[in-house]
Write an enzyme that holds these catalytic residues in place. Sequence first.
Site, PDB file in Angstrom:
ATOM      1  N   LYS A 174       0.814  -1.208   0.000  1.00 51.96           N
ATOM      2  CA  LYS A 174       0.000   0.000   0.000  1.00 51.96           C
ATOM      3  C   LYS A 174       0.856   1.271   0.000  1.00 51.96           C
ATOM      4  O   LYS A 174       2.056   1.219   0.296  1.00 51.96           O
ATOM      5  CB  LYS A 174      -0.959  -0.034   1.187  1.00 51.96           C
ATOM      6  CG  LYS A 174      -1.969  -1.191   1.067  1.00 51.96           C
ATOM      7  CD  LYS A 174      -2.943  -1.210   2.212  1.00 51.96           C
ATOM      8  CE  LYS A 174      -3.950  -2.332   2.055  1.00 51.96           C
ATOM      9  NZ  LYS A 174      -4.921  -2.355   3.159  1.00 51.96           N
TER      10      LYS A 174
ATOM     11  N   PHE B 179     -15.825   2.817   7.023  1.00 55.79           N
ATOM     12  CA  PHE B 179     -14.456   3.157   6.644  1.00 55.79           C
ATOM     13  C   PHE B 179     -14.242   3.256   5.132  1.00 55.79           C
ATOM     14  O   PHE B 179     -13.158   3.621   4.679  1.00 55.79           O
ATOM     15  CB  PHE B 179     -13.465   2.141   7.235  1.00 55.79           C
ATOM     16  CG  PHE B 179     -13.701   0.729   6.769  1.00 55.79           C
ATOM     17  CD1 PHE B 179     -13.163   0.269   5.570  1.00 55.79           C
ATOM     18  CD2 PHE B 179     -14.459  -0.148   7.527  1.00 55.79           C
ATOM     19  CE1 PHE B 179     -13.373  -1.025   5.145  1.00 55.79           C
ATOM     20  CE2 PHE B 179     -14.683  -1.455   7.102  1.00 55.79           C
ATOM     21  CZ  PHE B 179     -14.132  -1.889   5.909  1.00 55.79           C
TER      22      PHE B 179
ATOM     23  N   ARG C 293       1.941  -7.094   8.871  1.00 58.33           N
ATOM     24  CA  ARG C 293       1.132  -5.936   9.287  1.00 58.33           C
ATOM     25  C   ARG C 293       1.580  -5.416  10.652  1.00 58.33           C
ATOM     26  O   ARG C 293       1.489  -4.219  10.916  1.00 58.33           O
ATOM     27  CB  ARG C 293      -0.338  -6.292   9.287  1.00 58.33           C
ATOM     28  CG  ARG C 293      -0.895  -6.396   7.867  1.00 58.33           C
ATOM     29  CD  ARG C 293      -2.342  -6.777   7.862  1.00 58.33           C
ATOM     30  NE  ARG C 293      -2.901  -6.736   6.524  1.00 58.33           N
ATOM     31  CZ  ARG C 293      -3.904  -7.502   6.118  1.00 58.33           C
ATOM     32  NH1 ARG C 293      -4.465  -8.366   6.957  1.00 58.33           N
ATOM     33  NH2 ARG C 293      -4.371  -7.401   4.896  1.00 58.33           N
TER      34      ARG C 293
ATOM     35  N   ASN D 113      -2.782  -0.573   7.121  1.00 54.99           N
ATOM     36  CA  ASN D 113      -2.192  -1.839   7.555  1.00 54.99           C
ATOM     37  C   ASN D 113      -1.115  -2.356   6.605  1.00 54.99           C
ATOM     38  O   ASN D 113      -0.757  -3.519   6.643  1.00 54.99           O
ATOM     39  CB  ASN D 113      -3.277  -2.890   7.798  1.00 54.99           C
ATOM     40  CG  ASN D 113      -4.083  -3.207   6.563  1.00 54.99           C
ATOM     41  OD1 ASN D 113      -3.787  -2.740   5.466  1.00 54.99           O
ATOM     42  ND2 ASN D 113      -5.118  -4.010   6.727  1.00 54.99           N
TER      43      ASN D 113
ATOM     44  N   HIS E 227      -2.144  -5.738   1.441  1.00 54.04           N
ATOM     45  CA  HIS E 227      -3.442  -6.355   1.150  1.00 54.04           C
ATOM     46  C   HIS E 227      -3.206  -7.794   0.741  1.00 54.04           C
ATOM     47  O   HIS E 227      -2.208  -8.120   0.102  1.00 54.04           O
ATOM     48  CB  HIS E 227      -4.136  -5.615  -0.006  1.00 54.04           C
ATOM     49  CG  HIS E 227      -5.320  -6.349  -0.547  1.00 54.04           C
ATOM     50  ND1 HIS E 227      -6.571  -6.262   0.017  1.00 54.04           N
ATOM     51  CD2 HIS E 227      -5.433  -7.207  -1.591  1.00 54.04           C
ATOM     52  CE1 HIS E 227      -7.406  -7.031  -0.664  1.00 54.04           C
ATOM     53  NE2 HIS E 227      -6.734  -7.608  -1.642  1.00 54.04           N
TER      54      HIS E 227
END
Length: 185
Positions: free
Chosen positions: A20, A66, A114, A124, A127
């Site tokens: 990410k 979220f 994570r 986090n 993915h």
Amino acid sequence: MQMLMPEPQIFVERTLALIKPDVIDKEEEIEELILRSGFLIVQKRKLQLSPEQCSNFYADQYGKMFFPNLTAYMSSGPLVAMVLARHSAVSYWKELLGPSNSLRARRTHPHSLRAIYGTDDLRNALHGSLSITSAEREIRFMFPEAILEPIPAGQRARDYLNLYVKPTLLAGLTALCKEKPADPM
């Protein structure tokens, strides 16, 4: 002979992994951990998703509190998408990732990715696909040109090996034994 050698089996499974935007600077370090964990990186690309693309990718999360923050976060910078392959790739990748909430991961799975790279529940770091079905859908989304063929298992795999692989190997190895070349390569 049959008792000593078990029937060959095909165990390769694929899953999608995303590095990410907030940990993109740790890409090489994370890839090294992935490879040391027995995964093969089949495909890889760096890209930046628009908020609309993120909404489509995370469509199953639509309507959750979220969701707007997730799409904003995932479109905030570049990310790295990878297709990982190995035996039971989906479950091994989920295990390596740890819980989706990085704070909980630090308490319960301190060596998970994570726990190491994540910040909180939203940020986090990585993915992972939840199932084989979601992995196929997500891989097609990130790699539209990818050809995902079903991997034969059970009797289909044995039939394939017996029909195509074994005769080819037998013919090649027999020819090699008859010739006995000085440099077989």
